[in-house]
Design a protein around this motif. Structure first.
Motif, mmCIF file in Angstrom:
data_model
loop_
_atom_site.group_PDB
_atom_site.id
_atom_site.type_symbol
_atom_site.label_atom_id
_atom_site.label_comp_id
_atom_site.label_asym_id
_atom_site.label_seq_id
_atom_site.Cartn_x
_atom_site.Cartn_y
_atom_site.Cartn_z
ATOM 1 N N PHE A 293 13.095 105.296 117.164
ATOM 2 C CA PHE A 293 12.147 106.663 115.720
ATOM 3 C C PHE A 293 12.015 107.799 115.713
ATOM 4 N N SER A 294 12.382 108.670 115.545
ATOM 5 C CA SER A 294 11.717 110.346 116.543
ATOM 6 C C SER A 294 11.981 111.009 115.410
ATOM 7 N N PHE A 295 9.814 110.956 115.890
ATOM 8 C CA PHE A 295 9.353 111.834 114.845
ATOM 9 C C PHE A 295 9.032 113.545 115.544
ATOM 10 N N ASP A 296 7.527 114.243 115.097
ATOM 11 C CA ASP A 296 8.169 115.949 115.547
ATOM 12 C C ASP A 296 8.054 115.672 116.690
ATOM 13 N N SER A 297 6.887 114.941 117.259
ATOM 14 C CA SER A 297 6.892 115.587 118.731
ATOM 15 C C SER A 297 6.454 113.627 119.263
ATOM 16 N N ILE A 298 7.215 113.025 118.771
ATOM 17 C CA ILE A 298 7.157 111.873 120.098
ATOM 18 C C ILE A 298 8.573 111.053 118.997
ATOM 19 N N ASP A 299 9.116 110.078 120.241
ATOM 20 C CA ASP A 299 10.775 109.294 119.648
ATOM 21 C C ASP A 299 9.863 107.568 120.344
#
Length: 372
Positions: A293-299
């Motif tokens: 799950f890829s978010f703005d500043s972390i996977d």
């Protein structure tokens, strides 16, 4: 470990919901702890859907063991009300109707006098709910209330803790140990021992901006990509970024139908309309397949097995408990693997992979300036 400025409450994983034990007017209640809603309500003693005292609905519908969760008797327990209507309906179309009132409420190591909650005289929900979201998402703010005295906001649990001086900022962190089915919610603090790496700060999206809402009132974040990987091949299953709700009150995960279909294709799963899920062969050992799950500043990487539930007694066939929906929701199947800080004052969340190995707490009280 410092206790000042922290409210610590244990929670339990009941597989289909996170359970919290609270005390109201001296009696204990078991409730679903819900980041996706904002009201606390419990069963009233006249709820016809309770199996013990059904009167006005068919017996086939009166199946809820209300007494196992606790029933509030407004005639005998401490309770003050001005008969303000309470009405809420959830995404699964279950509902609760009753009245707001006040009493003494305890959760964890905190007790609040004159706390506002609702007693539901009618509800077909299988469990009462303890919503700990934004005040702006309270059922009382609905336009439906225009016919019942007008919409209004009140101090729900996180806000009431801050108002009472028990915490310095309206913030809480939550983690669940999937191995022991036990977890903790820390109001006003962060336990740095319970996550791996660094906490990534993710701004909340204003899901209801088009309806004239000025700022975020839900824990929606941008999911930029979702992929499946077996260590050699990566398959992206999400075509566009999505606004996704972090919702401890939802058991499973809901994604756009195209993403669910792509997941099924990548895993060779077949749809079974009788259960409403795609089904595949259960892995006999660790599959080695991960969702990212890829978010703005972390996977965030989560093993495929966290999203599988056996559908037969022999554990041969497993359902992928992810459904297609126009509303993207990251429920407990996602949240079990993540340490999340819900920062209501800062309109953001912080997130990192959960750490199950450390038994020594490292709790930081978060001051009024918010987390650094």
């Amino acid at each position: 470990k410092r206790d000042g400025g922290i409210v610590r409450a244990n929670i339990e994983d009941e597989q289909v919901f996170y359970a919290a034990n609270i005390t109201i007017s001296g009696a204990e209640y078991s409730v679903l702890l819900d980041t996706g809603s904002s009201d606390l309500w419990v069963y009233g003693s006249t709820n016809p859907y309770c199996s013990a005292f059904s009167t006005s609905v068919p017996r086939s519908q009166a199946t809820i063991d209300c007494q196992s969760y606790g029933v509030f008797d407004t005639e005998t327990q401490q309770w003050s009300t001005d008969d303000q209507l309470f009405l809420i309906q959830y995404g699964d179309l279950t509902y609760a109707i009753g009245y707001y009132g006040t009493s003494v409420v305890s959760f964890g190591n905190a007790t609040l006098d004159g706390f506002t909650f609702a007693v539901a005289n009618t509800s077909n929900s299988s469990v009462p709910v303890f919503g700990i979201g934004f005040e702006g998402n309270e059922a009382s703010t609905s336009s439906f209330m225009k016919g019942y005295g007008g919409p209004f906001q009140y101090q729900n649990y996180p806000s009431a803790l801050k108002q009472a001086g028990l915490i310095e900022t309206t913030l809480y962190s939550m983690w669940m140990n999937s191995e022991t089915a036990e977890g903790v919610t820390l109001f006003g603090g962060i336990d740095h021992s319970r996550y791996s790496g660094d906490l990534a700060t993710i701004p909340l999206l204003n899901y209801y901006k088009s309806q004239g809402v000025a700022q975020p009132i839900t824990f929606d974040v941008s999911l930029n990509n979702l992929s499946l990987s077996d260590g050699e091949t990566d398959v992206s299953v999400l075509s566009d970024s999505q606004s996704c709700l972090l919702d401890s009150g939802t058991s499973f995960t809901y994604l756009p139908q195209s993403a669910v279909s792509n997941i099924a294709d990548a895993l060779g799963a077949t749809y079974y309309s009788s259960i409403g899920y795609y089904v595949m062969n259960c892995p006999t050992s660790s599959s080695g397949v991960n969702f990212t799950f890829s978010f703005d500043s972390i996977d965030i990487q989560i093993p495929l097995e966290e999203f599988l539930v056996a559908v037969d007694s022999s554990n041969q066939n497993c359902a992928i408990v992810t459904s297609g929906s126009s509303r993207c929701i990251l429920g407990d199947t996602f949240l079990r693997s993540v340490y999340v800080v819900y920062d209501l004052d800062g309109l953001q969340v912080q997130m990192a992979p959960v750490n199950l190995d450390n038994s020594d707490d490292d709790v930081e009280i978060i001051g009024s300036a918010g987390p650094t």
